[in-house]
Design a protein around this motif. Sequence first.
Motif, PDB file in Angstrom:
ATOM      1  N   VAL A 208      13.743  -2.353   8.008  1.00 18.76           N
ATOM      2  CA  VAL A 208      14.193  -2.060   6.646  1.00 18.76           C
ATOM      3  C   VAL A 208      14.356  -3.339   5.832  1.00 18.76           C
ATOM      4  O   VAL A 208      13.915  -3.412   4.680  1.00 18.76           O
ATOM      5  CB  VAL A 208      15.504  -1.237   6.670  1.00 18.76           C
ATOM      6  CG1 VAL A 208      16.045  -1.020   5.267  1.00 18.76           C
ATOM      7  CG2 VAL A 208      15.268   0.097   7.377  1.00 18.76           C
ATOM      8  N   ARG A 209      14.962  -4.355   6.409  1.00 20.34           N
ATOM      9  CA  ARG A 209      15.147  -5.613   5.668  1.00 20.34           C
ATOM     10  C   ARG A 209      13.815  -6.302   5.395  1.00 20.34           C
ATOM     11  O   ARG A 209      13.623  -6.877   4.328  1.00 20.34           O
ATOM     12  CB  ARG A 209      16.086  -6.549   6.419  1.00 20.34           C
ATOM     13  CG  ARG A 209      17.507  -6.088   6.335  1.00 20.34           C
ATOM     14  CD  ARG A 209      18.450  -7.078   6.932  1.00 20.34           C
ATOM     15  NE  ARG A 209      19.793  -6.562   6.777  1.00 20.34           N
ATOM     16  CZ  ARG A 209      20.859  -7.291   6.833  1.00 20.34           C
ATOM     17  NH1 ARG A 209      20.769  -8.579   7.056  1.00 20.34           N
ATOM     18  NH2 ARG A 209      22.045  -6.752   6.690  1.00 20.34           N
TER      19      ARG A 209
ATOM     20  N   ALA B  44       9.910   1.927   5.429  1.00 21.71           N
ATOM     21  CA  ALA B  44       9.795   1.352   6.775  1.00 21.71           C
ATOM     22  C   ALA B  44       9.263   2.397   7.758  1.00 21.71           C
ATOM     23  O   ALA B  44       8.370   2.116   8.563  1.00 21.71           O
ATOM     24  CB  ALA B  44      11.148   0.808   7.235  1.00 21.71           C
ATOM     25  N   LYS B  45       9.801   3.595   7.680  1.00 17.78           N
ATOM     26  CA  LYS B  45       9.351   4.683   8.557  1.00 17.78           C
ATOM     27  C   LYS B  45       7.896   5.045   8.255  1.00 17.78           C
ATOM     28  O   LYS B  45       7.092   5.242   9.163  1.00 17.78           O
ATOM     29  CB  LYS B  45      10.264   5.893   8.384  1.00 17.78           C
ATOM     30  CG  LYS B  45       9.974   7.009   9.341  1.00 17.78           C
ATOM     31  CD  LYS B  45      10.986   8.123   9.181  1.00 17.78           C
ATOM     32  CE  LYS B  45      10.656   9.256  10.136  1.00 17.78           C
ATOM     33  NZ  LYS B  45      11.580  10.386   9.983  1.00 17.78           N
ATOM     34  N   GLN B  46       7.553   5.116   6.967  1.00 23.15           N
ATOM     35  CA  GLN B  46       6.191   5.485   6.554  1.00 23.15           C
ATOM     36  C   GLN B  46       5.147   4.525   7.115  1.00 23.15           C
ATOM     37  O   GLN B  46       4.057   4.960   7.494  1.00 23.15           O
ATOM     38  CB  GLN B  46       6.101   5.513   5.026  1.00 23.15           C
ATOM     39  CG  GLN B  46       4.723   5.860   4.496  1.00 23.15           C
ATOM     40  CD  GLN B  46       4.647   5.853   2.973  1.00 23.15           C
ATOM     41  OE1 GLN B  46       5.657   5.919   2.280  1.00 23.15           O
ATOM     42  NE2 GLN B  46       3.442   5.784   2.451  1.00 23.15           N
ATOM     43  N   ILE B  47       5.456   3.241   7.168  1.00 25.40           N
ATOM     44  CA  ILE B  47       4.466   2.274   7.651  1.00 25.40           C
ATOM     45  C   ILE B  47       4.551   2.050   9.161  1.00 25.40           C
ATOM     46  O   ILE B  47       3.875   1.178   9.698  1.00 25.40           O
ATOM     47  CB  ILE B  47       4.556   0.931   6.899  1.00 25.40           C
ATOM     48  CG1 ILE B  47       5.881   0.215   7.171  1.00 25.40           C
ATOM     49  CG2 ILE B  47       4.302   1.127   5.410  1.00 25.40           C
ATOM     50  CD1 ILE B  47       5.918  -1.223   6.693  1.00 25.40           C
ATOM     51  N   GLY B  48       5.378   2.842   9.842  1.00 24.18           N
ATOM     52  CA  GLY B  48       5.450   2.765  11.300  1.00 24.18           C
ATOM     53  C   GLY B  48       6.359   1.676  11.843  1.00 24.18           C
ATOM     54  O   GLY B  48       6.257   1.312  13.007  1.00 24.18           O
TER      55      GLY B  48
ATOM     56  N   SER C  34      13.566   5.258  -0.444  1.00 22.38           N
ATOM     57  CA  SER C  34      14.458   4.202   0.035  1.00 22.38           C
ATOM     58  C   SER C  34      13.640   3.201   0.852  1.00 22.38           C
ATOM     59  O   SER C  34      12.524   3.494   1.292  1.00 22.38           O
ATOM     60  CB  SER C  34      15.573   4.793   0.902  1.00 22.38           C
ATOM     61  OG  SER C  34      15.034   5.250   2.134  1.00 22.38           O
ATOM     62  N   TYR C  35      14.227   2.034   1.059  1.00 20.76           N
ATOM     63  CA  TYR C  35      13.582   1.034   1.905  1.00 20.76           C
ATOM     64  C   TYR C  35      13.375   1.599   3.305  1.00 20.76           C
ATOM     65  O   TYR C  35      12.345   1.355   3.932  1.00 20.76           O
ATOM     66  CB  TYR C  35      14.424  -0.243   1.960  1.00 20.76           C
ATOM     67  CG  TYR C  35      14.546  -0.927   0.618  1.00 20.76           C
ATOM     68  CD1 TYR C  35      13.534  -1.753   0.144  1.00 20.76           C
ATOM     69  CD2 TYR C  35      15.663  -0.737  -0.186  1.00 20.76           C
ATOM     70  CE1 TYR C  35      13.627  -2.369  -1.093  1.00 20.76           C
ATOM     71  CE2 TYR C  35      15.771  -1.349  -1.421  1.00 20.76           C
ATOM     72  CZ  TYR C  35      14.755  -2.166  -1.879  1.00 20.76           C
ATOM     73  OH  TYR C  35      14.857  -2.769  -3.099  1.00 20.76           O
ATOM     74  N   ALA C  36      14.342   2.380   3.790  1.00 20.46           N
ATOM     75  CA  ALA C  36      14.231   2.982   5.123  1.00 20.46           C
ATOM     76  C   ALA C  36      13.063   3.969   5.192  1.00 20.46           C
ATOM     77  O   ALA C  36      12.337   4.017   6.190  1.00 20.46           O
ATOM     78  CB  ALA C  36      15.533   3.676   5.504  1.00 20.46           C
ATOM     79  N   GLN C  37      12.863   4.737   4.126  1.00 21.90           N
ATOM     80  CA  GLN C  37      11.735   5.680   4.104  1.00 21.90           C
ATOM     81  C   GLN C  37      10.400   4.937   4.138  1.00 21.90           C
ATOM     82  O   GLN C  37       9.471   5.368   4.816  1.00 21.90           O
ATOM     83  CB  GLN C  37      11.815   6.573   2.863  1.00 21.90           C
ATOM     84  CG  GLN C  37      12.929   7.604   2.929  1.00 21.90           C
ATOM     85  CD  GLN C  37      13.105   8.336   1.616  1.00 21.90           C
ATOM     86  OE1 GLN C  37      13.220   7.719   0.561  1.00 21.90           O
ATOM     87  NE2 GLN C  37      13.128   9.666   1.679  1.00 21.90           N
TER      88      GLN C  37
ATOM     89  N   ALA D 132       0.840  -1.203   0.000  1.00 26.69           N
ATOM     90  CA  ALA D 132       0.000   0.000   0.000  1.00 26.69           C
ATOM     91  C   ALA D 132       0.877   1.256   0.000  1.00 26.69           C
ATOM     92  O   ALA D 132       0.557   2.249  -0.657  1.00 26.69           O
ATOM     93  CB  ALA D 132      -0.945  -0.002   1.196  1.00 26.69           C
ATOM     94  N   ALA D 133       2.001   1.203   0.723  1.00 30.68           N
ATOM     95  CA  ALA D 133       2.922   2.346   0.739  1.00 30.68           C
ATOM     96  C   ALA D 133       3.552   2.567  -0.635  1.00 30.68           C
ATOM     97  O   ALA D 133       3.781   3.712  -1.035  1.00 30.68           O
ATOM     98  CB  ALA D 133       4.004   2.125   1.796  1.00 30.68           C
ATOM     99  N   LEU D 134       3.813   1.493  -1.353  1.00 25.31           N
ATOM    100  CA  LEU D 134       4.397   1.631  -2.696  1.00 25.31           C
ATOM    101  C   LEU D 134       3.493   2.474  -3.593  1.00 25.31           C
ATOM    102  O   LEU D 134       3.981   3.302  -4.369  1.00 25.31           O
ATOM    103  CB  LEU D 134       4.598   0.254  -3.347  1.00 25.31           C
ATOM    104  CG  LEU D 134       5.556  -0.712  -2.663  1.00 25.31           C
ATOM    105  CD1 LEU D 134       5.552  -2.050  -3.394  1.00 25.31           C
ATOM    106  CD2 LEU D 134       6.953  -0.133  -2.573  1.00 25.31           C
ATOM    107  N   ILE D 135       2.208   2.262  -3.478  1.00 27.16           N
ATOM    108  CA  ILE D 135       1.248   2.961  -4.335  1.00 27.16           C
ATOM    109  C   ILE D 135       1.264   4.472  -4.079  1.00 27.16           C
ATOM    110  O   ILE D 135       0.894   5.252  -4.946  1.00 27.16           O
ATOM    111  CB  ILE D 135      -0.159   2.348  -4.165  1.00 27.16           C
ATOM    112  CG1 ILE D 135      -0.132   0.899  -4.675  1.00 27.16           C
ATOM    113  CG2 ILE D 135      -1.220   3.144  -4.898  1.00 27.16           C
ATOM    114  CD1 ILE D 135      -1.354   0.088  -4.314  1.00 27.16           C
TER     115      ILE D 135
END
Length: 177
Positions: A122-123, A113-117, A108-111, A96-99
Amino acid sequence: MKLDPQTGTTRFFQKTMPSPVGLLTLVASDKGLAAILWENDDPKRVRLGQVEENQNHPVLLETERQLSDYFAGKLERFSVKLDFATGTDFQRKVWAALITIPFGETRSYAQIAKQIGHPDAVRAVGAANGKNPISIIAPCHRVIGSNGKLTGFAGGLEAKALLLGIESKCAPQPELL
């Protein structure tokens, strides 16, 4: 929604389409698009159960039209209904975050990860990104390493670079002063 009369499970339909990134297999249920599979995709990456050929399924025809427009530089936002039929709750949060990643931009993967709480996951975000069943439309190609480098992609790094290239050519350019 159509269920298989013998198993009671969701029925899936597929068709293939040529594209600049190779032959794509589009898979849909009656709820929406369930997968876009790459020509040399690992069959274990997305598990949907029984899939039957259907060249005229309306979701598949609409997906093919929108993807063709995207590859031609005429479409920046997909509107086809999606059916994330597989995946854990965490994976679906990542998808859902990708969309939400705007056309022509990367995260980034880190961004993500942060966005989804889950800033420390990250991995796990990377692993979920790799299992994204609806590549291109749920734009996992827009996720890159924190160092700005292209990293893993089910369609291959060449395809990832090509998709990002299509978007950078189509994205509105800032006005020069």
